[in-house]
Design a protein around this motif. Structure first.
Motif, PDB file in Angstrom:
ATOM      1  N   UNK A 189     -24.347  78.501  31.880  1.00  0.00           N
ATOM      2  CA  UNK A 189     -24.296  78.562  30.419  1.00  0.00           C
ATOM      3  C   UNK A 189     -25.131  79.731  29.904  1.00  0.00           C
ATOM      4  N   UNK A 190     -24.630  80.363  28.852  1.00  0.00           N
ATOM      5  CA  UNK A 190     -25.332  81.509  28.263  1.00  0.00           C
ATOM      6  C   UNK A 190     -26.371  81.073  27.243  1.00  0.00           C
ATOM      7  N   UNK A 191     -26.057  80.033  26.500  1.00  0.00           N
ATOM      8  CA  UNK A 191     -26.988  79.530  25.494  1.00  0.00           C
ATOM      9  C   UNK A 191     -26.574  78.128  25.100  1.00  0.00           C
ATOM     10  N   UNK A 192     -27.465  77.411  24.421  1.00  0.00           N
ATOM     11  CA  UNK A 192     -27.161  76.059  23.971  1.00  0.00           C
ATOM     12  C   UNK A 192     -28.032  75.717  22.772  1.00  0.00           C
ATOM     13  N   UNK A 208     -25.121  68.557  21.293  1.00  0.00           N
ATOM     14  CA  UNK A 208     -25.447  69.795  22.001  1.00  0.00           C
ATOM     15  C   UNK A 208     -24.233  70.718  22.034  1.00  0.00           C
ATOM     16  N   UNK A 209     -24.411  71.933  21.510  1.00  0.00           N
ATOM     17  CA  UNK A 209     -23.387  72.967  21.583  1.00  0.00           C
ATOM     18  C   UNK A 209     -23.753  73.882  22.746  1.00  0.00           C
ATOM     19  N   UNK A 210     -22.822  74.040  23.692  1.00  0.00           N
ATOM     20  CA  UNK A 210     -23.069  74.849  24.888  1.00  0.00           C
ATOM     21  C   UNK A 210     -22.072  76.008  24.929  1.00  0.00           C
ATOM     22  N   UNK A 211     -22.591  77.228  25.058  1.00  0.00           N
ATOM     23  CA  UNK A 211     -21.747  78.422  25.149  1.00  0.00           C
ATOM     24  C   UNK A 211     -21.723  78.931  26.572  1.00  0.00           C
ATOM     25  N   UNK A 212     -20.507  79.141  27.095  1.00  0.00           N
ATOM     26  CA  UNK A 212     -20.335  79.691  28.442  1.00  0.00           C
ATOM     27  C   UNK A 212     -19.116  80.591  28.451  1.00  0.00           C
ATOM     28  N   UNK A 213     -18.881  81.244  29.553  1.00  0.00           N
ATOM     29  CA  UNK A 213     -17.795  82.239  29.615  1.00  0.00           C
ATOM     30  C   UNK A 213     -16.436  81.651  29.970  1.00  0.00           C
ATOM     31  N   UNK A 214     -16.394  80.442  30.485  1.00  0.00           N
ATOM     32  CA  UNK A 214     -15.118  79.863  30.887  1.00  0.00           C
ATOM     33  C   UNK A 214     -15.272  78.396  31.227  1.00  0.00           C
ATOM     34  N   UNK A 274     -32.086  77.375  24.976  1.00  0.00           N
ATOM     35  CA  UNK A 274     -32.374  78.579  25.764  1.00  0.00           C
ATOM     36  C   UNK A 274     -31.368  79.644  25.344  1.00  0.00           C
ATOM     37  N   UNK A 275     -31.647  80.880  25.693  1.00  0.00           N
ATOM     38  CA  UNK A 275     -30.790  81.994  25.289  1.00  0.00           C
ATOM     39  C   UNK A 275     -30.903  83.079  26.347  1.00  0.00           C
ATOM     40  N   UNK A 276     -29.917  83.122  27.235  1.00  0.00           N
ATOM     41  CA  UNK A 276     -29.997  84.011  28.392  1.00  0.00           C
ATOM     42  C   UNK A 276     -29.826  85.486  28.054  1.00  0.00           C
TER      43      UNK A 276
END
Length: 232
Positions: free
Chosen positions: A19-22, A41-47, A99-101
């Motif tokens: 995950x890139x950020x949440x 929880x909102x989770x952002x990822x690439x796929x 977190x925020x990668x």
């Protein structure tokens, strides 16, 4: 139960290591927290597994996971904005970054805050008149209602519609369920108090106070509208 922030962060890290950020959002981080509050929880990822949504119980916490890619996030934000109700923008604007990668989280949070502060798209004259007509028609039905069961449903529906009318005419975001109450309480606390207090009396048969409160909502939108209303 464990504290919400570290619990949510550990859950996302464990289940979605790429995950890139949440974001963690909702009442659980506020004074409105209750024994049934959940972790939103909102989770952002690439796929994959994004996009998707999942409900689970984690370490005693009811948890809702909103899994999105950046493109899906933007698509949801646009669609919700068009409906003048955007839980996604609210969660990211008011929530806490877990977190925020790579800076995506900070960027989306800044965008969400800007868009949330700007408010929803304004009503057209036709949209406003349609809402006035609906509330006017429901209020007329309530005035003539003698059935206690029907009265209860009418009061409930009018409470929602009148609240939405006030919010939209004032340029405020809509909300569903408890969030409709919270949005109106923030936008117009006096009318919010008048509506819910009178609604309780109206369900028992005394509709005078509720009728007056709904009429206030109509007046703020231009007044009642029924006779002469046309579409097309």
């Amino acid at each position: 139960m464990d504290e919400p922030l570290p619990t949510a962060r550990a859950l996302v890290r464990d289940r979605f290591p790429t995950a890139r950020t949440a974001f963690l959002a909702g009442s659980v981080l506020t004074h409105r927290r209750t024994p049934t509050s959940d972790l939103d929880i909102v989770v952002l990822m690439d796929g994959p597994p994004a996009p998707g949504r999942e409900n689970l119980v984690h370490r005693g916490w009811p948890t809702e996971l909103f899994l999105q890619t950046e493109a899906v996030w933007r698509d949801f934000a646009e669609k919700e904005t068009a409906k003048r109700s955007s839980p996604l923008l609210a969660m990211c604007a008011e929530g806490t970054l877990l977190f925020d990668e790579d800076g995506l989280g900070a960027s989306l949070q800044a965008e969400a805050r800007s868009r949330w502060a700007a408010g929803p798209p304004p009503l057209s004259d036709g949209e406003r008149d349609h809402l006035r007509y609906i509330v006017t028609d429901l209020l007329d039905d309530l005035r003539g209602c003698a059935d206690p069961a029907e009265r209860l449903y009418l009061v409930s529906h009018l409470l929602q519609r009148a609240s939405e009318l006030v919010l939209l005419v004032g340029g405020h975001w809509l909300g569903g369920g408890k969030w409709l109450s919270r949005r109106l309480a923030a936008a117009d606390p006096d009318l919010h108090h008048a509506l819910y207090e009178a609604a309780r009396e109206a369900t028992d048969g005394d509709i005078k106070g509720f009728e007056a409160a709904v009429s206030r909502a109509l007046d703020a939108a231009g007044g009642p509208l029924w006779d002469g209303y046309r579409i097309g």
